[in-house]
Design a protein around this motif. Structure first.
Motif, short mmCIF file in Angstrom:
data_model
loop_
_atom_site.label_atom_id
_atom_site.label_comp_id
_atom_site.label_asym_id
_atom_site.label_seq_id
_atom_site.Cartn_x
_atom_site.Cartn_y
_atom_site.Cartn_z
N LYS A 127 65.54 36.35 99.96
CA LYS A 127 65.90 37.77 100.07
C LYS A 127 67.39 37.91 99.77
N PHE A 128 67.69 38.73 98.76
CA PHE A 128 69.07 39.06 98.42
C PHE A 128 69.33 40.47 98.93
N SER A 129 70.32 40.61 99.80
CA SER A 129 70.62 41.90 100.42
C SER A 129 71.98 42.39 99.93
N ILE A 130 71.98 43.54 99.27
CA ILE A 130 73.21 44.13 98.75
C ILE A 130 73.63 45.28 99.67
N GLN A 131 74.86 45.22 100.15
CA GLN A 131 75.41 46.31 100.97
C GLN A 131 76.40 47.09 100.14
N LEU A 132 76.18 48.39 100.00
CA LEU A 132 77.04 49.24 99.18
C LEU A 132 77.55 50.43 100.00
N PRO A 133 78.80 50.83 99.79
CA PRO A 133 79.28 52.03 100.49
C PRO A 133 78.67 53.27 99.86
N LEU A 134 78.42 54.27 100.69
CA LEU A 134 77.93 55.54 100.15
C LEU A 134 79.00 56.21 99.28
N THR A 135 80.25 55.77 99.47
CA THR A 135 81.43 56.36 98.83
C THR A 135 81.51 57.86 99.12
N LEU A 136 80.94 58.26 100.26
CA LEU A 136 81.15 59.64 100.69
C LEU A 136 82.57 59.76 101.18
N SER A 137 83.33 60.64 100.58
CA SER A 137 84.74 60.75 100.92
C SER A 137 84.93 61.39 102.29
N ILE A 138 83.94 62.16 102.74
CA ILE A 138 84.06 62.86 104.02
C ILE A 138 82.86 62.49 104.89
N ILE A 139 83.12 61.99 106.09
CA ILE A 139 82.01 61.61 106.98
C ILE A 139 82.28 62.16 108.39
N SER A 140 81.20 62.25 109.18
CA SER A 140 81.33 62.62 110.59
C SER A 140 81.54 61.33 111.38
N ALA A 141 82.49 61.35 112.28
CA ALA A 141 82.80 60.13 113.03
C ALA A 141 83.13 60.46 114.48
N LEU A 142 82.95 59.45 115.33
CA LEU A 142 83.36 59.54 116.73
C LEU A 142 84.71 58.84 116.84
N LEU A 143 85.73 59.57 117.30
CA LEU A 143 87.04 58.97 117.49
C LEU A 143 87.10 58.33 118.87
N VAL A 144 87.55 57.07 118.90
CA VAL A 144 87.68 56.35 120.17
C VAL A 144 89.09 55.79 120.27
N GLU A 145 89.47 55.44 121.48
CA GLU A 145 90.82 54.93 121.72
C GLU A 145 90.73 53.52 122.29
N ILE A 146 91.61 52.65 121.78
CA ILE A 146 91.73 51.29 122.31
C ILE A 146 93.22 51.02 122.44
N GLY A 147 93.72 51.01 123.66
CA GLY A 147 95.17 50.90 123.85
C GLY A 147 95.83 52.15 123.31
N THR A 148 96.83 51.94 122.45
CA THR A 148 97.53 53.08 121.84
C THR A 148 96.98 53.42 120.46
N GLU A 149 95.94 52.71 120.05
CA GLU A 149 95.40 52.90 118.70
C GLU A 149 94.09 53.68 118.73
N LYS A 150 93.87 54.44 117.64
CA LYS A 150 92.64 55.23 117.51
C LYS A 150 91.78 54.66 116.39
N TYR A 151 90.47 54.65 116.63
CA TYR A 151 89.51 54.16 115.63
C TYR A 151 88.40 55.20 115.45
N ALA A 152 87.82 55.21 114.26
CA ALA A 152 86.71 56.13 113.97
C ALA A 152 85.45 55.32 113.73
N ILE A 153 84.38 55.69 114.42
CA ILE A 153 83.08 55.03 114.24
C ILE A 153 82.13 56.03 113.59
#
Length: 669
Positions: free
Chosen positions: A528-554
């Motif tokens: 099985k060959f599995s190819i992972q490709l980005p949707l290349t959607l420039s705009i996505i919905s994300a949940l912003l979370v905080e870790i220490g002083t840094e912010k990440y988007a999931i």
């Protein structure tokens, strides 16, 4: 009347009709008595004939007209549907596709198809075919290599020789084990164009690009360099078997102007068959499709402008929260709703089902099965999965090579499969599905699989790894060795593929799209060959979370739910922290540890987690706190940071801060 205004529409609609021809011919092969399918094929051919004649492409119209006569004979039960007949019709469709490709690239759409027409006319008259399909292909290739030039090309050659240039015909033979023939042709042309000018090629450039040739091609070339100098440059290219160079004799040149003598085909209304003139009660049931074709570059510009609007929208929302002015708040909320609707429309305009790529594979698999005397069943799942148009245009070739690879060296011969208690028919699964802001495409076969020891032995013999390194390799690492340049475990040389030959190019193409490829295999059971490709959607919905002083988007598309759990609920299994999530054991991943963020340890008894998934696998990400949901603009980190683990990009928040976007797929193994 200037037809250039309609050229783009003609090309797009011709491709749609050709795709319909291919699909319905494959269906007809399975159900030779199905007259509804025959009528669909006839209508597609009839429409294509009319369009071609109107646009003035007479070779295209003439071939379609002859093919239409054969289809009419099938409809009227005068001609029986046989594998030999379908082989000829498929060959005619190949020629039609080559003509349309020629027109699309600025050519005249002319092509020597007299052999195919002769075979179709034999079928129409009920005569026995005098040549097999392979003999026709050989004849067509041999005749296309004659010195046929049009008046313009002849004049260029004559004037060049008068100015002291050498005019040569260079015949290049590729090695039989060359997989990416088109790539080698491109490299030859690149070398030649630095030394002079290519006047013509046999087969045509369009055929070379589509790999519609065996291993030999000829170019007519003008240069001041000597044949020995050119031969030395060309032979430096890998996988070139031989190079023959001869001077062109102007006095013996033949003119190829037969196509200009053909009369146009005029379609009259009374020539339409009874099937074309459908009853009135059926006509009103048809839905009218109101569409407009838009250049993809305009959509790119529109998307870039909207990205800036989204960033400013986020800034306005931040200002509105800080000022707390009711009128400003209402206006910003209304603008957010409208821009969200606009965003969905723009994104959907760019999305194309992978079906547009997958549709051409059943025909290819059918032909390869015949060529290799194998029984194959191609099963396609998730063809409706949508992907950005820019990625769709690039993934076709990598999938073609992986499919050819699976067919040639993955699936065994029927007698071998039966001796191993397998079904004589090998199965290949082609799947596509969404996971997060990525699309996964899987090519799986139930064939011989990859022999780990054989791969490692070959890698050691080629000096790719040492014996000591081989002992510590995991199965995944061992299988990835087959994607090294020129690596092959094939016992016999094949012009279809060699396991590993060309996989380095497949890997680099997928990586250039921001994707990755993984291999799973069980010796004797399949791969099985599995190819992972980005949707290349420039705009996505994300949940912003905080870790220490840094912010990440999931990305929201990866999230199942968020939760707050007690530390006492965390358990250990196989030295890995896990939780019980509704009866399932889900591993815990601390983003603080993954991204090495300095966070003060708190004595809090609760932990905030985000449960994410990839296909049927899940993981729980430990975060410090939740900020909230937001529409974000996905920005690439650039080539220098392309290998950062578990980060797929970054975004600019409303307050000007940069937040990194978490790639959940990389965290789930």
């Amino acid at each position: 009347m200037d037809m250039n205004h309609y050229l783009e529409v003609f090309i797009d609609e011709s491709k749609e009709h050709l795709q319909e021809l291919n699909q319905n011919l494959l269906t007809l092969e399975q159900n030779p008595e199905d007259m509804d399918v025959v009528n669909k094929i006839f209508r597609a051919a009839h429409t294509l004939k009319g369009m071609s004649a109107t646009m003035g492409y007479h070779d295209l119209a003439n071939l379609t007209h002859i093919m239409e006569n054969v289809l009419d004979g099938i409809r009227n039960k005068k001609i029986a549907v046989t594998p030999e007949l379908l082989d000829i019709v498929f060959l005619a469709v190949d020629d039609l596709e080559a003509m349309v490709e020629s027109i699309e690239s600025g050519g005249d759409g002319k092509r020597d198809v007299k052999d195919v027409i002769a075979r179709l006319e034999q079928i129409e008259k009920g005569e026995t075919l005098t040549q097999t399909i392979s003999e026709i292909a050989v004849t067509t290739t041999e005749e296309s290599l004659n010195n046929n030039y049009d008046q313009y090309e002849k004049t260029v050659i004559e004037q060049s020789q008068e100015q002291g240039y050498n005019c040569m015909e260079i015949t290049i033979n590729l090695r039989p084990d060359c997989l990416l023939k088109t790539a080698r042709v491109f490299m030859v042309f690149e070398v030649l164009e630095k030394s002079g000018e290519v006047i013509k090629s046999f087969p045509s450039v369009e055929q070379l690009e589509e790999e519609q040739f065996e291993s030999e091609f000829t170019v007519t070339f003008i240069s001041k360099e000597t044949p020995s100098e050119l031969e030395q440059k060309i032979t430096k290219i890998s996988e070139i078997d031989s190079v023959k160079i001869s001077f062109v004799n102007v006095s013996q040149l033949k003119l190829d102007d037969k196509a200009a003598e053909k009369d146009p085909i005029v379609i009259k209304e009374d020539e339409l068959s009874s099937d074309e003139q459908e009853p009135a009660e059926k006509k009103h049931k048809k839905t009218v499709s109101k569409t407009i074709r838009v250049n993809i570059e305009r959509l790119d510009i529109l998307m870039n402008l909207f990205e800036e609007l989204v960033i400013d929208r986020g800034r306005l929302e931040q200002i509105s929260q800080d000022i707390e002015h009711p009128d400003l708040k209402d206006t910003v909320e209304r603008m957010s709703r409208i821009s969200s609707d606009l965003q969905n429309i723009i994104l959907n305009m760019r999305m194309v089902p992978v079906e547009t790529v997958f549709n051409r594979f059943p025909r290819m698999v059918r032909q390869l099965a015949k060529d290799l005397n194998k029984q194959l069943d191609l099963q396609i799942f998730g063809a409706e999965t949508e992907l950005d148009r820019t990625v769709i245009d690039e993934i076709g070739d990598p999938i073609v090579h992986l499919l050819r690879n699976a067919i040639d060296h993955g699936i065994e011969k029927p007698e071998i499969r039966e001796s191993q208690s397998k079904s004589a028919t090998g199965t290949i699964y082609l799947k596509a599905y969404h996971s997060g802001n990525h699309v996964f495409i899987e090519i799986e076969d139930d064939g011989a699989g990859i022999n780990r020891n054989k791969v490692i032995d070959k890698a050691i013999s080629k000096g790719i790894i040492t014996k000591s390194q081989a002992k510590s390799l995991s199965d995944q690492e061992a299988f990835e060795l087959i994607m090294a340049p020129g690596f092959s475990t094939a016992d016999t040389i094949s012009d279809i593929s060699g396991r590993g030959v060309g996989l380095d190019v497949v890997k680099s193409t997928i990586q250039s799209l921001g994707g990755s490829i993984a291999i799973e295999s069980t010796d004797g059971k399949g791969s099985k060959f599995s190819i992972q490709l980005p949707l290349t959607l420039s705009i996505i919905s994300a949940l912003l979370v905080e870790i220490g002083t840094e912010k990440y988007a999931i990305p929201l598309s990866s999230i199942i739910e968020t939760a707050i759990i007690k530390k006492s609920d965390i358990m250990n299994a196989h030295h890995q922290p896990v939780i019980d999530f509704r009866g399932s054991v889900v591993p815990l991943v601390s983003l603080k540890d993954v991204f090495q963020v300095d966070v003060e340890d708190k004595d809090d008894e609760f932990v905030s987690i985000v449960i994410v998934r990839k296909a049927d696998k899940m993981a729980a990400l430990i975060v410090e706190s939740f900020i909230g949901q937001q529409e974000i603009v996905l920005k690439s980190l650039g080539n220098y940071l392309s290998e950062v683990f578990a980060i797929s990009g970054a975004t600019i928040l409303g307050d000007g801060q940069v937040a990194l976007i978490v790639d959940c797929n990389a965290l789930i193994k």
